[in-house]
Design a protein around this motif. Structure first.
Motif, PDB file in Angstrom:
ATOM      1  N   GLY A  38     -31.159  11.988 -64.252  1.00 58.72           N
ATOM      2  CA  GLY A  38     -31.493  13.193 -64.019  1.00 58.72           C
ATOM      3  C   GLY A  38     -32.287  13.664 -61.897  1.00 58.72           C
ATOM      4  N   LYS A  39     -31.823  14.906 -62.307  1.00 60.23           N
ATOM      5  CA  LYS A  39     -31.513  15.156 -60.868  1.00 60.23           C
ATOM      6  C   LYS A  39     -33.273  16.251 -60.418  1.00 60.23           C
ATOM      7  CE  LYS A  39     -29.334  17.341 -56.709  1.00 60.23           C
ATOM      8  NZ  LYS A  39     -28.278  17.598 -56.461  1.00 60.23           N
ATOM      9  N   ALA A  40     -34.623  16.555 -60.012  1.00 61.20           N
ATOM     10  CA  ALA A  40     -35.213  17.080 -60.077  1.00 61.20           C
ATOM     11  C   ALA A  40     -34.854  17.708 -57.836  1.00 61.20           C
ATOM     12  CB  ALA A  40     -36.737  16.865 -60.213  1.00 61.20           C
ATOM     13  N   THR A  41     -35.135  18.863 -57.960  1.00 57.88           N
ATOM     14  CA  THR A  41     -34.431  19.860 -56.315  1.00 57.88           C
ATOM     15  C   THR A  41     -35.747  20.260 -56.373  1.00 57.88           C
ATOM     16  OG1 THR A  41     -32.320  19.405 -56.827  1.00 57.88           O
ATOM     17  CG2 THR A  41     -32.828  20.632 -55.268  1.00 57.88           C
ATOM     18  N   MET A  42     -36.212  20.130 -55.017  1.00 58.44           N
ATOM     19  CA  MET A  42     -36.657  21.289 -54.261  1.00 58.44           C
ATOM     20  C   MET A  42     -36.233  21.988 -53.039  1.00 58.44           C
ATOM     21  SD  MET A  42     -41.109  20.599 -53.593  1.00 58.44           S
ATOM     22  CE  MET A  42     -41.100  19.490 -51.785  1.00 58.44           C
ATOM     23  N   PRO A  43     -36.551  23.087 -52.686  1.00 64.54           N
ATOM     24  CA  PRO A  43     -36.369  23.925 -51.665  1.00 64.54           C
ATOM     25  C   PRO A  43     -37.595  23.434 -50.065  1.00 64.54           C
ATOM     26  CG  PRO A  43     -35.869  24.931 -53.515  1.00 64.54           C
ATOM     27  CD  PRO A  43     -36.859  23.701 -54.034  1.00 64.54           C
ATOM     28  N   VAL A  44     -36.679  22.905 -49.846  1.00 65.41           N
ATOM     29  CA  VAL A  44     -37.308  23.422 -48.335  1.00 65.41           C
ATOM     30  C   VAL A  44     -38.002  24.150 -47.717  1.00 65.41           C
ATOM     31  CG1 VAL A  44     -37.871  22.342 -46.332  1.00 65.41           C
ATOM     32  CG2 VAL A  44     -37.199  20.706 -47.750  1.00 65.41           C
ATOM     33  N   VAL A  95     -31.902  14.532 -49.494  1.00 64.65           N
ATOM     34  CA  VAL A  95     -31.867  15.532 -48.658  1.00 64.65           C
ATOM     35  C   VAL A  95     -30.502  16.657 -48.515  1.00 64.65           C
ATOM     36  CG1 VAL A  95     -32.753  17.031 -46.486  1.00 64.65           C
ATOM     37  CG2 VAL A  95     -33.721  15.221 -46.799  1.00 64.65           C
ATOM     38  N   GLN A  96     -30.008  17.551 -49.422  1.00 62.80           N
ATOM     39  CA  GLN A  96     -29.085  18.262 -49.459  1.00 62.80           C
ATOM     40  C   GLN A  96     -29.276  19.861 -48.505  1.00 62.80           C
ATOM     41  OE1 GLN A  96     -28.838  18.143 -53.704  1.00 62.80           O
ATOM     42  NE2 GLN A  96     -29.752  20.312 -54.155  1.00 62.80           N
ATOM     43  N   TYR A  97     -28.058  19.649 -48.115  1.00 65.14           N
ATOM     44  CA  TYR A  97     -27.366  21.055 -47.273  1.00 65.14           C
ATOM     45  C   TYR A  97     -26.720  22.050 -48.421  1.00 65.14           C
ATOM     46  CZ  TYR A  97     -25.481  24.083 -43.393  1.00 65.14           C
ATOM     47  OH  TYR A  97     -24.794  25.180 -42.945  1.00 65.14           O
ATOM     48  N   ALA A  98     -26.781  23.314 -48.100  1.00 65.30           N
ATOM     49  CA  ALA A  98     -26.139  24.336 -48.177  1.00 65.30           C
ATOM     50  C   ALA A  98     -25.531  25.018 -47.981  1.00 65.30           C
ATOM     51  CB  ALA A  98     -27.346  25.219 -49.422  1.00 65.30           C
ATOM     52  N   ARG A  99     -24.176  24.770 -47.827  1.00 66.38           N
ATOM     53  CA  ARG A  99     -23.473  25.447 -46.965  1.00 66.38           C
ATOM     54  C   ARG A  99     -23.530  26.966 -46.859  1.00 66.38           C
ATOM     55  NH1 ARG A  99     -16.876  24.750 -47.724  1.00 66.38           N
ATOM     56  NH2 ARG A  99     -17.585  24.729 -49.906  1.00 66.38           N
ATOM     57  N   ASP A 131     -34.462  28.200 -46.625  1.00 65.20           N
ATOM     58  CA  ASP A 131     -32.863  28.147 -47.545  1.00 65.20           C
ATOM     59  C   ASP A 131     -31.901  27.730 -47.196  1.00 65.20           C
ATOM     60  OD1 ASP A 131     -33.603  30.510 -47.872  1.00 65.20           O
ATOM     61  OD2 ASP A 131     -32.855  32.126 -46.354  1.00 65.20           O
ATOM     62  N   GLN A 132     -32.012  26.351 -46.435  1.00 64.77           N
ATOM     63  CA  GLN A 132     -30.730  25.791 -46.537  1.00 64.77           C
ATOM     64  C   GLN A 132     -30.611  24.416 -46.935  1.00 64.77           C
ATOM     65  OE1 GLN A 132     -30.701  27.491 -42.058  1.00 64.77           O
ATOM     66  NE2 GLN A 132     -28.286  28.205 -42.038  1.00 64.77           N
ATOM     67  N   PHE A 133     -31.940  23.681 -47.098  1.00 59.31           N
ATOM     68  CA  PHE A 133     -32.012  22.476 -46.945  1.00 59.31           C
ATOM     69  C   PHE A 133     -32.816  22.907 -48.580  1.00 59.31           C
ATOM     70  CE2 PHE A 133     -31.008  22.172 -42.634  1.00 59.31           C
ATOM     71  CZ  PHE A 133     -30.229  20.845 -42.488  1.00 59.31           C
ATOM     72  N   SER A 134     -32.335  21.104 -48.644  1.00 59.65           N
ATOM     73  CA  SER A 134     -34.071  20.899 -50.259  1.00 59.65           C
ATOM     74  C   SER A 134     -33.778  19.459 -50.666  1.00 59.65           C
ATOM     75  CB  SER A 134     -33.238  21.032 -51.674  1.00 59.65           C
ATOM     76  OG  SER A 134     -31.685  21.367 -51.699  1.00 59.65           O
ATOM     77  N   VAL A 135     -35.256  18.956 -50.875  1.00 63.28           N
ATOM     78  CA  VAL A 135     -34.844  17.020 -51.262  1.00 63.28           C
ATOM     79  C   VAL A 135     -35.172  16.878 -52.505  1.00 63.28           C
ATOM     80  CG1 VAL A 135     -36.286  16.716 -49.180  1.00 63.28           C
ATOM     81  CG2 VAL A 135     -37.325  17.392 -51.111  1.00 63.28           C
TER      82      VAL A 135
END
Length: 160
Positions: free
Chosen positions: A102-108, A143-147, A110-114
């Protein structure tokens, strides 16, 4: 027998849309600690340590916060050797892991989220003719980047 102690899934996560709902695929970097099993009293043991590998994964984001993910990591082969008495033995270690989490994502912004993942992993390890398989808890932070982030020129709706 080599044991995979832990796997760190980190950086280099490539995703098509970090904040969008729906399916996604990606690639990442993983590492595992390798321990060479040698007979008692063996000397010159080499091959222990970490080796970096790649991973592939895919999942489905139910909404901006929650999702599920399936992934595969091939920990690649690594040479190993040890000396016992007057005999030097060469072998190799290898392994792979498959996980469901399971994955929980929280935006930091507009381009990055943890994100945090929690699930179960099926780990397989081999050293020469020895093999082991173990199902364990799986966890990851990253951390992920939204292209193409929402609001960017590429994702904006055309003017009417």
């Amino acid at each position: 027998m080599k044991k995979i102690i832990f796997s760190l899934i980190a950086g280099a996560t490539l995703m098509s849309a970090a904040h969008a709902e729906g399916p996604y695929v990606g690639a990442g970097i993983a590492t595992a600690q390798r321990n060479v099993t040698a007979p008692a009293g063996a000397t010159g043991v080499s091959g222990d340590g970490y080796k970096t590998s790649g991973k592939i994964f895919g999942g489905y984001e139910l909404d901006k916060t929650w999702g599920v993910e399936l992934g595969y990591t091939d920990f690649r082969s690594k040479g190993a050797s040890y000396t016992s008495g007057s005999t030097t033995t060469s072998t190799s270690t290898s392994g792979h892991s498959t996980y469901l989490a399971g994955k929980a994502t929280m935006p930091v912004n507009d381009q990055f989220s943890v994100y945090a993942k929690l699930g179960v992993a099926d780990n397989k390890a081999e050293q020469g003719a020895l093999s082991s398989s173990k199902t364990e808890a799986y966890g990851a932070l990253g951390v992920q980047y939204a292209r193409y982030a929402s609001g960017s020129p590429r994702s904006a709706s055309p003017a009417k």
